[in-house]
Design a protein around this motif. Sequence first.
Motif, PDB file in Angstrom:
ATOM      1  N   ASP A  65      37.092  37.050  39.900  1.00 51.10           N
ATOM      2  CA  ASP A  65      37.942  38.003  40.581  1.00 51.10           C
ATOM      3  C   ASP A  65      39.650  37.389  40.679  1.00 51.10           C
ATOM      4  OD1 ASP A  65      39.278  40.021  41.729  1.00 51.10           O
ATOM      5  OD2 ASP A  65      37.936  40.179  43.570  1.00 51.10           O
ATOM      6  N   TRP A  66      40.212  37.037  39.754  1.00 53.02           N
ATOM      7  CA  TRP A  66      41.393  36.838  39.828  1.00 53.02           C
ATOM      8  C   TRP A  66      42.359  37.575  40.667  1.00 53.02           C
ATOM      9  CZ3 TRP A  66      45.495  33.595  39.708  1.00 53.02           C
ATOM     10  CH2 TRP A  66      46.655  33.840  39.335  1.00 53.02           C
ATOM     11  N   ASN A  73      46.775  34.233  47.538  1.00 56.48           N
ATOM     12  CA  ASN A  73      47.371  32.723  47.256  1.00 56.48           C
ATOM     13  C   ASN A  73      48.677  32.803  46.632  1.00 56.48           C
ATOM     14  OD1 ASN A  73      44.877  31.619  48.582  1.00 56.48           O
ATOM     15  ND2 ASN A  73      43.971  32.141  46.771  1.00 56.48           N
ATOM     16  N   SER A  74      49.172  33.845  45.994  1.00 53.96           N
ATOM     17  CA  SER A  74      50.426  33.607  45.231  1.00 53.96           C
ATOM     18  C   SER A  74      51.513  34.529  45.755  1.00 53.96           C
ATOM     19  CB  SER A  74      50.291  33.929  43.909  1.00 53.96           C
ATOM     20  OG  SER A  74      49.188  33.063  43.256  1.00 53.96           O
ATOM     21  N   ASN A  75      52.729  34.377  45.515  1.00 57.73           N
ATOM     22  CA  ASN A  75      54.136  35.063  45.794  1.00 57.73           C
ATOM     23  C   ASN A  75      55.214  35.051  44.522  1.00 57.73           C
ATOM     24  OD1 ASN A  75      55.308  32.511  45.992  1.00 57.73           O
ATOM     25  ND2 ASN A  75      54.584  32.640  48.342  1.00 57.73           N
ATOM     26  N   ILE A  82      44.890  27.866  39.716  1.00 56.46           N
ATOM     27  CA  ILE A  82      43.902  26.644  39.195  1.00 56.46           C
ATOM     28  C   ILE A  82      42.594  27.280  38.832  1.00 56.46           C
ATOM     29  CG2 ILE A  82      43.584  25.914  41.440  1.00 56.46           C
ATOM     30  CD1 ILE A  82      43.429  23.057  40.361  1.00 56.46           C
ATOM     31  N   ASN A  83      42.213  28.234  39.516  1.00 51.72           N
ATOM     32  CA  ASN A  83      40.847  28.888  39.323  1.00 51.72           C
ATOM     33  C   ASN A  83      40.654  29.632  38.301  1.00 51.72           C
ATOM     34  OD1 ASN A  83      39.717  27.637  41.683  1.00 51.72           O
ATOM     35  ND2 ASN A  83      40.502  29.357  42.901  1.00 51.72           N
TER      36      ASN A  83
END
Length: 386
Positions: A65-66, A73-75, A82-83
């Motif tokens: 589940d990207w 976790n991103s902005n 990394i996952n």
Amino acid sequence: MKKIITSLVIVILLTNSLQAKVKFKDIKFAPDFYAQSIQTCKAIGNRSFKNKNTVKRVSGLVGYDWMSDWKKNSNSLTVKHINITEPILWMMTATHNAVSEDDKESLTTGKELLVKLAKANTLLDSTGYHELKNKPMCWKNNDPNSPCWYHSYEFAKDVFSLYLISAIWLKDELDEDEFQIVDRYINRMYRKFLKPLINKKQDQGFYAMANGGTGILIYANWSNDKRLAMREINNRLKYIDKVFLEDGYINNNSFRGYRGQWYHSYGLNSVLGYVYIAKLWGAKIPNKIQQKLIKASEITNLAITDWDKFKSREFAGANPNKISNKDNAIKHTHQMAFSLDALMEVVTGVKLENDPIYLQKRKYHMKDGFDSLIGFNAHCLSENLN
């Protein structure tokens, strides 16, 4: 009169040399994408499907589940990918080693993982290209913490492109049913993430996997579509000529403020990887573009030896993703561009200046075996195309 005619002939010849197009007959796919055949390479490392941790890490990508990961976790400033990037790079490394060693057991494991990823429609639920038009731009209100939907699309697209490379290497291992599963998945992903880029109009920036161009070439290789490869290379060369400026700077990348050096080297690594593949497959690179790539390599060195002089070059256009906060400064070559030194020498003949921080930080990414910005490890190249 004779002088006038001679001058006209020279002008026509020069114009044709700049506009020379790659033709269908020029394209000769390298069977293994970046090489005529895969050979053992120390730079790839020794990762193997016989290692349970490798299989476990790659298996973790199946149906991952990207989108939830990205939202959490991103902005706009930072993408934590990394996952999805690490598992596919491990997949590539273990597959490459299995092929080069003709390890039947590992080839079977690699094939099974390839099929599992396809059956789960891995990353297919990620943001597609056409969905971006209904999403806000990155850096909304110049806020680094605002979501960047383009990143959610970009990394899904590039991970799929890396999956495609493994698929090319494992193609001969697939039986008819397995091939249908993988091919059906590849075509669905291609239509959502790569096909819309064929006629995309762009004005700025050169980023990972040639803004999707490398992925299109990989798909063309998988589907044995020389016409698509021809079209893509011609379009991309035109774009390279547009955004790589005469003095070697890159429109957007080089002018991103306190991270200009970082993004310049990132873009250069990507374009050199793309040009290497294009040349390997039979394309002739116009001299005008070749000279721009040489200049861009020299600018990379300037940023290492005299950062202030590199940054002093002014840019008149809009740059909404410019990093203006000194606290976010990065003053070294991009660590993910770990093939850059090899590519610069092979493609442009320019040697990369010593950048100690880069050399130290890139070790983290080199352990993954493959440069995710270009789809191969340039330290394994056996052919010099200069």
